[in-house]
Scaffold this motif. Structure first.
Motif, short mmCIF file in Angstrom:
data_model
loop_
_atom_site.label_atom_id
_atom_site.label_comp_id
_atom_site.label_asym_id
_atom_site.label_seq_id
_atom_site.Cartn_x
_atom_site.Cartn_y
_atom_site.Cartn_z
N THR A 54 0.83 -1.19 0.00
CA THR A 54 0.00 0.00 0.00
C THR A 54 0.87 1.25 0.00
O THR A 54 1.89 1.31 0.68
N LEU A 55 0.46 2.24 -0.78
CA LEU A 55 1.17 3.51 -0.84
C LEU A 55 0.40 4.56 -0.06
O LEU A 55 -0.84 4.61 -0.10
N ARG A 56 1.13 5.41 0.65
CA ARG A 56 0.53 6.58 1.28
C ARG A 56 0.88 7.79 0.42
O ARG A 56 2.05 8.08 0.20
N VAL A 57 -0.14 8.45 -0.06
CA VAL A 57 0.03 9.56 -1.00
C VAL A 57 -0.44 10.85 -0.33
O VAL A 57 -1.57 10.93 0.17
N GLU A 58 0.41 11.85 -0.31
CA GLU A 58 0.12 13.07 0.44
C GLU A 58 -0.80 14.03 -0.29
O GLU A 58 -1.54 14.78 0.34
N ARG A 59 -0.76 14.04 -1.62
CA ARG A 59 -1.55 15.02 -2.37
C ARG A 59 -2.81 14.38 -2.94
O ARG A 59 -2.81 13.22 -3.34
N GLY A 60 -3.88 15.16 -2.98
CA GLY A 60 -5.13 14.70 -3.55
C GLY A 60 -5.28 15.14 -5.00
O GLY A 60 -4.33 15.63 -5.64
N LEU A 61 -6.49 15.02 -5.53
CA LEU A 61 -6.72 15.35 -6.93
C LEU A 61 -6.54 16.83 -7.22
O LEU A 61 -6.37 17.22 -8.38
N GLU A 62 -6.56 17.67 -6.17
CA GLU A 62 -6.35 19.09 -6.40
C GLU A 62 -4.98 19.38 -7.00
O GLU A 62 -4.77 20.41 -7.66
N ALA A 63 -4.03 18.44 -6.82
CA ALA A 63 -2.68 18.62 -7.38
C ALA A 63 -2.71 18.63 -8.91
O ALA A 63 -1.81 19.19 -9.53
N LEU A 64 -3.73 18.01 -9.49
CA LEU A 64 -3.80 17.98 -10.95
C LEU A 64 -4.03 19.38 -11.52
O LEU A 64 -3.54 19.72 -12.60
N ALA A 65 -4.76 20.20 -10.76
CA ALA A 65 -5.06 21.55 -11.24
C ALA A 65 -3.82 22.44 -11.24
O ALA A 65 -3.76 23.42 -11.98
N ASP A 66 -2.83 22.12 -10.39
CA ASP A 66 -1.63 22.94 -10.28
C ASP A 66 -0.49 22.44 -11.15
O ASP A 66 0.56 23.07 -11.22
N ALA A 67 -0.67 21.30 -11.82
CA ALA A 67 0.44 20.67 -12.53
C ALA A 67 0.59 21.23 -13.94
O ALA A 67 -0.38 21.63 -14.58
N ASP A 68 1.83 21.23 -14.40
CA ASP A 68 2.12 21.55 -15.80
C ASP A 68 2.03 20.29 -16.66
O ASP A 68 1.73 20.36 -17.85
N THR A 69 2.37 19.15 -16.05
CA THR A 69 2.30 17.86 -16.74
C THR A 69 1.67 16.85 -15.79
O THR A 69 2.01 16.82 -14.59
#
Length: 336
Positions: A54-69
């Motif tokens: 299992t992976l623990r991921v700190e960022r949610g889907l909101e990170a997609l809005a801030d990404a360049d790629t």
């Protein structure tokens, strides 16, 4: 700093996720500064990975809005379909102009979001037929390492993710930076992007138990000889017209195409397992001349006989052809 968000979905394939994460994270500008900020993001804080952890991921889907790629890795066959929230987030990012790329079967997620409609795309050769069947508006190219449509990119099997990442780095930062990360990754800056994926080429399918099975086996034994439609129809005891119709019904292709692909597969076997010169292989596979052989081989396999052999024998290949792209920034010439 260019921001890269890697979207981690349930049952993500670890290599598909780690390859772009490491490649972009290792990339530095000539002055030593990191070129990319790489973040994992997911719909939920914990994500099951293929392989039993299992992976623990700190960022949610909101990170997609801030990404360049945005990179979408592939998931195992046990993965549930992407949620409506994930698909909506990808669509919003695409509408905002974000560059979005998939690794391997991650192309299915992009297709589900409608981002591949009307575009060329690729995925692992094993899944290419299913992608084409489920998403008929996508022009699936099963025999390339990656496809660049400008904003939307797709790559084939796991190792092709590295080719795609280097291609994007070269687009962003130039050949010198991309060449350095290629050395760090111990791989060439540019493989033959348009080359066929190294599919395990079985013999063309022989419909077992069909009336054509003995004839198709006879063809396999006589590839080095001249084989005409009239000869095949006569051996099958049919008129040429009836034979052509029955052949397509039972094999899904024409007699000529089946014969040519059988000859290319014979040539692939000889290139992989012998040191015979190309001229001799052309004769053994039934091509009329080395020129005709080279042209047909490139058309079917996507690369030259010499480069194909070199890939299996570990020798230096001929100059590479560029990856198939549409709307991509021009890249440099082949790497020596």
């Amino acid at each position: 700093m260019h921001s890269v968000a890697i979207l981690v979905l349930d049952h993500v394939v670890p290599f598909d996720m780690a390859a772009p994460q490491q490649t972009f994270a290792w990339t530095h500008l000539p002055d030593g500064r990191p070129a990319y900020r790489v973040r994992l993001c997911a719909e939920t804080p914990e994500v099951r990975a293929d392989g039993g952890f299992t992976l623990r991921v700190e960022r949610g889907l909101e990170a997609l809005a801030d990404a360049d790629t945005i990179i979408v890795p592939g998931c195992s066959p046990d993965a549930p379909p992407p949620s409506a929230r994930v698909l909506a987030a990808l669509r919003q990012a695409a509408e905002a102009g974000t560059r979005i790329a998939s690794v391997c079967v991650g192309a299915f997620v992009l297709a589900e979001a409608g981002l591949l409609d009307g575009l060329r795309a690729t995925t692992h050769w094993v899944a290419a037929g299913e992608l084409a069947r489920r998403f008929p508006r996508v022009e699936v190219e099963p025999d390339v390492l990656y496809v660049d449509n400008g904003q939307i990119l797709t790559s084939a099997g796991a190792a092709a993710a590295l080719d795609l990442c280097l291609h994007m780095i070269r687009r962003d930062l130039g050949s010198a930076v991309a060449a350095n990360i290629a050395r760090m990754s111990v791989m060439p800056l540019e493989r033959e992007g348009g080359q066929a994926q190294f599919i395990v080429h079985e013999h063309p399918p022989v419909p077992r138990g069909s009336e054509l099975e003995p004839l198709l086996e006879w063809i396999e034994d006589h590839l080095a000889h001249e084989v005409t439609l009239a000869t095949l129809a006569a051996r099958a005891g049919m008129s040429e017209r009836t034979f052509s119709r029955r052949f397509r019904e039972q094999t899904g292709t024409t007699p000529l195409q089946w014969l040519l692909r059988a000859r290319v597969r014979r040539a692939q076997f000889l290139l992989e397992n012998t040191d015979h010169p190309v001229e001799r292989i052309a004769r053994q596979a039934g091509f009329g001349s080395p020129t005709a052989f080279r042209e047909r081989f490139r058309k079917v396999a996507g690369t030259t006989p010499y480069a194909y052999r070199a890939a299996f024998h570990g020798k230096s290949a001929a100059p590479a052809v560029r990856a198939r792209t549409a709307g991509a920034a021009p890249g440099p010439g082949p790497v020596p």
